[in-house]
Design a protein around this motif. Sequence first.
Motif, short mmCIF file in Angstrom:
data_model
loop_
_atom_site.label_atom_id
_atom_site.label_comp_id
_atom_site.label_asym_id
_atom_site.label_seq_id
_atom_site.Cartn_x
_atom_site.Cartn_y
_atom_site.Cartn_z
N MET A 106 0.82 -1.22 0.00
CA MET A 106 0.00 0.00 0.00
C MET A 106 0.85 1.27 0.00
SD MET A 106 -3.15 -0.98 -0.10
CE MET A 106 -4.23 0.25 0.60
N ASP A 107 2.17 1.12 -0.01
CA ASP A 107 3.06 2.29 0.01
C ASP A 107 2.80 3.19 -1.19
OD1 ASP A 107 4.15 1.35 2.32
OD2 ASP A 107 6.10 0.82 1.49
N GLY A 108 2.92 4.48 -0.96
CA GLY A 108 2.71 5.46 -2.04
C GLY A 108 2.15 6.75 -1.48
N ARG A 109 1.84 7.67 -2.39
CA ARG A 109 1.39 9.00 -1.97
C ARG A 109 0.06 8.98 -1.22
NH1 ARG A 109 2.05 12.83 -7.13
NH2 ARG A 109 1.39 10.92 -8.18
N VAL A 110 -0.82 8.08 -1.63
CA VAL A 110 -2.14 8.01 -0.96
C VAL A 110 -1.96 7.59 0.50
CG1 VAL A 110 -4.36 6.81 -0.89
CG2 VAL A 110 -3.40 7.53 -3.08
N LYS A 111 -1.18 6.55 0.71
CA LYS A 111 -0.93 6.07 2.07
C LYS A 111 -0.24 7.15 2.91
CE LYS A 111 1.65 2.50 4.61
NZ LYS A 111 2.39 1.23 4.50
N THR A 112 0.76 7.82 2.34
CA THR A 112 1.49 8.87 3.06
C THR A 112 0.56 10.00 3.46
OG1 THR A 112 3.52 8.34 1.85
CG2 THR A 112 3.41 10.51 2.90
N SER A 113 -0.30 10.40 2.53
CA SER A 113 -1.25 11.49 2.78
C SER A 113 -2.24 11.12 3.88
CB SER A 113 -2.00 11.82 1.49
OG SER A 113 -3.00 12.77 1.72
N ILE A 114 -2.80 9.91 3.78
CA ILE A 114 -3.78 9.47 4.78
C ILE A 114 -3.13 9.30 6.15
CG2 ILE A 114 -5.26 7.52 5.47
CD1 ILE A 114 -6.48 9.28 3.32
N ARG A 115 -1.96 8.68 6.16
CA ARG A 115 -1.29 8.43 7.43
C ARG A 115 -0.97 9.74 8.16
NH1 ARG A 115 0.83 3.93 9.77
NH2 ARG A 115 0.26 2.74 7.92
N ALA A 116 -0.50 10.75 7.41
CA ALA A 116 -0.16 12.03 8.03
C ALA A 116 -1.39 12.68 8.66
CB ALA A 116 0.46 12.96 6.99
N ARG A 117 -2.48 12.69 7.92
CA ARG A 117 -3.70 13.33 8.42
C ARG A 117 -4.32 12.55 9.59
NH1 ARG A 117 -6.75 17.14 5.76
NH2 ARG A 117 -5.72 18.13 4.00
N MET A 118 -4.42 11.24 9.43
CA MET A 118 -5.08 10.44 10.45
C MET A 118 -4.23 10.32 11.71
SD MET A 118 -7.96 10.07 9.18
CE MET A 118 -8.58 9.21 10.62
N THR A 119 -2.92 10.38 11.56
CA THR A 119 -2.06 10.39 12.75
C THR A 119 -2.32 11.65 13.56
OG1 THR A 119 -0.33 9.04 11.72
CG2 THR A 119 0.34 10.43 13.57
N ASN A 120 -2.44 12.78 12.86
CA ASN A 120 -2.72 14.04 13.55
C ASN A 120 -4.08 14.01 14.25
OD1 ASN A 120 -3.93 17.10 13.26
ND2 ASN A 120 -1.77 17.07 13.82
N VAL A 121 -5.09 13.48 13.54
CA VAL A 121 -6.43 13.37 14.15
C VAL A 121 -6.39 12.47 15.37
CG1 VAL A 121 -8.82 12.61 13.80
CG2 VAL A 121 -7.64 13.83 11.98
N ALA A 122 -5.68 11.34 15.25
CA ALA A 122 -5.58 10.40 16.37
C ALA A 122 -4.87 11.04 17.56
CB ALA A 122 -4.84 9.14 15.94
N GLN A 123 -3.85 11.83 17.29
CA GLN A 123 -3.10 12.46 18.38
C GLN A 123 -3.91 13.53 19.11
OE1 GLN A 123 0.55 13.73 16.48
NE2 GLN A 123 1.49 11.69 16.66
N VAL A 124 -4.63 14.38 18.36
CA VAL A 124 -5.45 15.40 19.04
C VAL A 124 -6.62 14.73 19.77
CG1 VAL A 124 -4.81 17.35 17.55
CG2 VAL A 124 -6.82 15.98 16.96
N THR A 125 -7.11 13.61 19.23
CA THR A 125 -8.20 12.88 19.90
C THR A 125 -7.69 12.22 21.17
OG1 THR A 125 -9.24 12.46 17.75
CG2 THR A 125 -10.01 11.13 19.60
N SER A 126 -6.48 11.67 21.12
CA SER A 126 -5.86 11.09 22.31
C SER A 126 -5.69 12.15 23.40
CB SER A 126 -4.50 10.48 21.95
OG SER A 126 -3.79 10.11 23.11
N ASN A 127 -5.25 13.33 22.98
CA ASN A 127 -5.08 14.44 23.94
C ASN A 127 -6.43 14.85 24.53
OD1 ASN A 127 -2.32 14.56 23.61
ND2 ASN A 127 -2.37 16.24 22.15
N ALA A 128 -7.45 14.93 23.67
CA ALA A 128 -8.78 15.32 24.15
C ALA A 128 -9.31 14.31 25.16
CB ALA A 128 -9.75 15.44 22.98
N LEU A 129 -9.07 13.02 24.90
CA LEU A 129 -9.52 11.98 25.83
C LEU A 129 -8.80 12.12 27.17
CD1 LEU A 129 -11.20 9.47 26.39
CD2 LEU A 129 -9.38 8.09 25.38
N ALA A 130 -7.50 12.41 27.13
CA ALA A 130 -6.73 12.60 28.38
C ALA A 130 -7.28 13.79 29.16
CB ALA A 130 -5.26 12.81 28.06
#
Length: 200
Positions: free
Chosen positions: A167-191
């Motif tokens: 699945m490597d490629g630009r689509v994966k890189t783009s999704i991973r960057a965005r979803m990692t950020n969403v996951a991190q702010v959501t993790s912070n919000a939960l804390a």
Amino acid sequence: MARATLVISLAILSLLYVFSHHNAAAAAAVPSIGNSFIRASCGTTTYPNLCISSLSAYASTIRKSPRQLVTAALSVCVDRAESSKQHIQKLIKFNGLKRREYAALKDCLEVITEGVDRLSKSAQELKKMGRAGGPEYFWHMSNLQTWVSAALTDDNTCMDGFAGRAMDGRVKTSIRARMTNVAQVTSNALALCNQFAGKF
């Protein structure tokens, strides 16, 4: 007479200067108070630097209010999750996607849509809580924590669909960057939700 008028005018100008200087200093102190509170509160999160940077724009509203802090954190989550959802909707329309990329994007869109819904419900639940320690307070808080936790699972589920080198490629890189950020702010919000709940 002219001298008396001059003295009065100077006195008024002096008072206006002192008053405006005091108001400016007080206005400047509000974000400072909020920023100090944000820094202290974000120290308990997994991603404190992101927590501080994402919430600093809300400092004048947050001040020293745990409830306003959680409200702002949920607002950040909703905004970033919604932005990611719109990004995925655009990617799905691209020509030349691999079949597995398309399938992963469709799955991701489904779970991020659920995540946006859960985070929005969490923000609404916070408004319904009423007074801290009240009869319905803990029930609403439990709902809020459950939905934010579920939204965090949705973020990770989306990224799971792009696992593996195939699945490597630009689509994966783009999704991973965005979803990692969403996951991190959501993790912070939960804390911050858990921290807020623990105060009562």
